[in-house]
Design an enzyme around this catalytic site. Sequence first.
Site: not given
Length: 422
Positions: A80, A264, A280, A378
Amino acid sequence: MAETKKFYQLTIPERLERLKSDSRLEESDMKAFSGETGLTNDIADHMIENAIGVFSLPIGIAQNFRINGKALQIPMVIEEPSVVAAASNGARLVALSGGFEADSDEPRMIGQLQLVHIPDLEQAKTNVLARKEQILKMVAEVDPVLVSLGGGPVDLQVRLFPQTPAGPMMILHLILDVRDAMGANAINTALEKISPYITEITGGAVRLRILSNLADLRLARARCRIHPNCLTMKDFSGEEVLDRIVEAAAFAEVDPYRAVTHNKGIMNGIDAVVIATGNDWRAVEAGAHAWASRDGVIRPLSHWTKDSEGCLCGSIELPLAAGIVGGATRVHPGARAALKLMNVSSSKELAQIMASVGLAQNLAALRALSTEGIQKGHMILHARQVAMAAGATGEKIEQLAAELVQSGTIRIDRAKEILKNL
């Protein structure tokens, strides 16, 4: 004397060379980062089943981090745009006020052993607890090396569930100090070892023997305190930015829809470090979101307040089960180089780094969201991906991206249209 370029202004070969000169990394580590001698088909074939090759993701280096007085360059693997830049920017703001303080619990993990068809639940519980020391001794004998390093069994707990959809159950919690490992293999092996004896003393039947990914005994925390002068932006005073960050954080405190997105963003940073170090990320994600929902409603993992002296105070706490030995951390050349770059000495230190990255990521996101908006930075980076998707190569990628940003329309159809004229 010529001004030294900032890290992001360098070419990839120049960045690798600077990393090498600023750290204890060797040429083999550089080649692992560049992909020249990274994960091979042969290694991949031994890591998973039915391997057909390897799948690459970008690895970037977050700058400006100072954690517990130690300056760090932090590897992040993510697809991202803007995540590495945001983490670096958040870390820069915190560094101006002294950096992050972080700590973490001892690396204790929970292994669960499920028993069903028990004739008498209370008697079975009594039998297990009466033999706790004997059972823990059996566990210690499974991995004497772990015990010699200061780890090993810590406790054995019994939980009774008289009513479940499948009938009464007894669940044992084996608490194991796994030292610098993530711990899944050590715990699962120990559970297998004690299962026959547990069956004998309870009269029940053993079913699941598995690690729990709710690592709530293995929490990591990070904190920062930022003077408002460090938060000043072009169109906003530092005090105004501070108040807006606190208001944005309060939104996540009261609304689960916002809290999910808030968390998130935190995990954008943490996951990228987890992946870079061969850990992991699914386990870390599962534990983090369960921790955020522990009171029945999802809450933000981080908290931002204004203290009595007018400074911005941020904190984060979450389970972070990550290791520096075993598994992909030792098999993947890139993961080995990532750990070496950070000079990490323990799993506890790695967890502290990950928590700090999550807090930095969150700070940068809240600052952008509450002021100029998230899209400004962004979308500039996103425009590059759109340019490549439209077919741009080489120097035309940056040309096309710049024109897309200037036009205010960053779409694939618009990119193809502009590309025809370049």
